[in-house]
Design a protein around this motif. Structure first.
Motif, mmCIF file in Angstrom:
data_model
loop_
_atom_site.group_PDB
_atom_site.id
_atom_site.type_symbol
_atom_site.label_atom_id
_atom_site.label_comp_id
_atom_site.label_asym_id
_atom_site.label_seq_id
_atom_site.Cartn_x
_atom_site.Cartn_y
_atom_site.Cartn_z
ATOM 1 N N ALA A 132 11.465 162.754 -23.651
ATOM 2 C CA ALA A 132 11.879 161.573 -24.672
ATOM 3 C C ALA A 132 13.635 160.863 -24.056
ATOM 4 O O ALA A 132 13.795 161.546 -22.870
ATOM 5 C CB ALA A 132 12.239 162.130 -25.591
ATOM 6 N N HIS A 133 13.587 159.930 -24.148
ATOM 7 C CA HIS A 133 14.802 159.260 -23.331
ATOM 8 C C HIS A 133 15.196 158.580 -25.382
ATOM 9 O O HIS A 133 15.136 158.079 -26.297
ATOM 10 C CB HIS A 133 14.468 157.768 -22.448
ATOM 11 N N GLY A 134 16.692 157.810 -24.762
ATOM 12 C CA GLY A 134 17.305 157.192 -26.159
ATOM 13 C C GLY A 134 17.370 158.828 -26.845
ATOM 14 O O GLY A 134 18.032 159.255 -27.197
ATOM 15 N N TYR A 135 18.887 157.560 -27.744
ATOM 16 C CA TYR A 135 18.997 158.271 -28.925
ATOM 17 C C TYR A 135 18.515 159.232 -29.997
ATOM 18 O O TYR A 135 18.771 160.123 -30.240
ATOM 19 C CB TYR A 135 19.899 157.650 -29.883
ATOM 20 N N GLY A 136 16.818 158.624 -30.159
ATOM 21 C CA GLY A 136 15.679 159.606 -30.462
ATOM 22 C C GLY A 136 15.092 161.022 -29.753
ATOM 23 O O GLY A 136 14.955 161.801 -30.265
ATOM 24 N N SER A 137 15.584 161.080 -28.540
ATOM 25 C CA SER A 137 15.368 162.177 -27.321
ATOM 26 C C SER A 137 16.456 163.085 -28.442
ATOM 27 O O SER A 137 15.851 164.694 -28.342
ATOM 28 C CB SER A 137 15.751 162.449 -26.605
ATOM 29 N N TYR A 138 17.305 163.205 -29.037
ATOM 30 C CA TYR A 138 18.330 164.067 -29.518
ATOM 31 C C TYR A 138 17.349 164.514 -31.143
ATOM 32 O O TYR A 138 17.584 166.069 -31.109
ATOM 33 C CB TYR A 138 19.540 163.503 -30.089
ATOM 34 N N PHE A 139 16.548 163.829 -31.536
ATOM 35 C CA PHE A 139 15.847 164.171 -32.705
ATOM 36 C C PHE A 139 14.727 165.220 -32.001
ATOM 37 O O PHE A 139 14.018 165.714 -33.070
ATOM 38 C CB PHE A 139 15.675 163.665 -34.062
ATOM 39 N N ALA A 140 13.600 164.075 -31.237
ATOM 40 C CA ALA A 140 12.531 164.598 -31.113
ATOM 41 C C ALA A 140 12.626 165.578 -30.224
ATOM 42 O O ALA A 140 10.862 166.304 -29.815
ATOM 43 C CB ALA A 140 11.480 163.132 -30.331
ATOM 44 N N LEU A 141 12.572 165.947 -29.247
ATOM 45 C CA LEU A 141 12.618 166.801 -28.254
ATOM 46 C C LEU A 141 12.524 168.531 -28.609
ATOM 47 O O LEU A 141 11.553 168.877 -28.651
ATOM 48 C CB LEU A 141 14.038 167.252 -27.150
ATOM 49 N N SER A 142 13.249 168.222 -29.938
ATOM 50 C CA SER A 142 13.218 170.013 -30.746
ATOM 51 C C SER A 142 11.672 169.754 -31.428
ATOM 52 O O SER A 142 11.044 171.095 -30.964
ATOM 53 C CB SER A 142 14.288 169.888 -31.589
ATOM 54 N N LEU A 143 10.819 168.939 -32.458
ATOM 55 C CA LEU A 143 9.887 168.561 -32.498
ATOM 56 C C LEU A 143 8.685 168.976 -31.365
ATOM 57 O O LEU A 143 7.536 169.463 -31.738
ATOM 58 C CB LEU A 143 9.552 167.349 -33.385
ATOM 59 N N LEU A 144 9.049 167.967 -30.437
ATOM 60 C CA LEU A 144 8.352 168.750 -29.341
ATOM 61 C C LEU A 144 8.085 169.619 -29.081
ATOM 62 O O LEU A 144 7.147 170.099 -28.207
ATOM 63 C CB LEU A 144 8.492 167.349 -28.090
ATOM 64 N N ASP A 145 9.164 170.729 -28.978
ATOM 65 C CA ASP A 145 9.459 171.918 -28.172
ATOM 66 C C ASP A 145 8.172 172.795 -29.250
ATOM 67 O O ASP A 145 7.829 173.870 -29.161
ATOM 68 C CB ASP A 145 10.712 172.034 -28.307
ATOM 69 N N ARG A 146 8.505 172.484 -30.785
ATOM 70 C CA ARG A 146 7.848 173.086 -31.425
ATOM 71 C C ARG A 146 6.112 172.694 -31.331
ATOM 72 O O ARG A 146 6.170 173.807 -31.559
ATOM 73 C CB ARG A 146 8.690 173.234 -33.078
ATOM 74 N N TYR A 147 6.383 172.011 -31.894
ATOM 75 C CA TYR A 147 4.405 171.890 -32.180
ATOM 76 C C TYR A 147 3.654 170.486 -30.923
ATOM 77 O O TYR A 147 1.962 171.058 -30.734
ATOM 78 C CB TYR A 147 4.746 170.303 -33.546
ATOM 79 N N HIS A 148 4.411 171.035 -29.790
ATOM 80 C CA HIS A 148 3.149 170.105 -28.527
ATOM 81 C C HIS A 148 2.474 171.013 -28.071
ATOM 82 O O HIS A 148 3.273 172.559 -27.882
ATOM 83 C CB HIS A 148 4.522 170.149 -27.071
ATOM 84 N N ASP A 149 0.681 170.913 -27.398
ATOM 85 C CA ASP A 149 -0.260 171.723 -27.264
ATOM 86 C C ASP A 149 -0.797 171.055 -26.375
ATOM 87 O O ASP A 149 -1.656 170.139 -26.725
ATOM 88 C CB ASP A 149 -0.755 171.792 -28.473
#
Length: 194
Positions: A132-149
């Motif tokens: 992720a890039h941008g300010y949204g990465s602060y919130f999305a990276l933790s979700l992607l780390d948890r739910y990415h398969d």
């Protein structure tokens, strides 16, 4: 205030970018496509300074197309990522560097594998399963780390992406309203409506 996400799955790469063009505190446009189709199996999401992003994205697109014309086959994703990184690094050492952050996603038709690369304006290149890039990465990276398969189907990948977009819209003060989502797989590139 730009936001872009990307993730790999079983045989595909999913890229999403907001469609808002801003200047300072003014929203100029809401229908900008910030995902450039570089070849039949290669996508690039870009963010950064408005003039630099468009100019660099078009420069990359034209040079990758020129390579395909000269050699009669397209550049593979690892080779394209390496060339783009070198171009960013060379511009960094010039008098007018590009201020561009990139997510490069592609499907390698010779090895039948998806590739995703994270690049920043300093010429850093990393192959990653999600980014992720941008300010949204602060919130999305933790979700992607948890739910990415890495073995997720396209539907499961879109569900994780929806979760990221919902979180950004809830938590980011100036969250973008619309996103453009594209998928690249063995069949090529297609746009998906969320």
């Amino acid at each position: 205030m730009e936001v872009s996400f990307a993730m790999t799955g079983k045989g595909y790469v999913l890229l999403a970018a907001d469609t808002t063009a801003v200047h300072s505190i003014i929203k100029v446009k809401t229908d900008v496509d910030k995902i450039k189709e570089l070849s039949p199996h290669l996508l690039m999401a870009y963010s950064g300074e408005p003039g630099d992003t468009v100019q660099f994205a078009e420069y990359v697109e034209r040079n990758i197309r020129l390579y395909q014309i000269r050699h009669t086959y397209p550049l593979r994703p690892p080779s394209a990522a390496s060339w783009i990184r070198r171009s960013l690094a060379e511009s960094l050492r010039s008098r007018n560097p590009y201020s561009v952050n990139l997510l490069l996603g592609g499907y390698d038709t010779s090895t039948y594998t998806p590739h995703l690369y994270w690049m920043d304006y300093l010429g850093t290149l990393v192959e990653v399963p999600f980014a992720a890039h941008g300010y949204g990465s602060y919130f999305a990276l933790s979700l992607l780390d948890r739910y990415h398969d890495p073995e997720a189907t396209v539907e499961e990948g879109l569900a994780v992406l929806r979760r990221c977009l919902d979180e950004v819209s809830k938590r980011l003060v100036v969250s973008p309203g619309k996103y453009k989502v594209k998928i690249v797989d063995k069949d090529g590139i297609r746009e998906v409506e969320l």
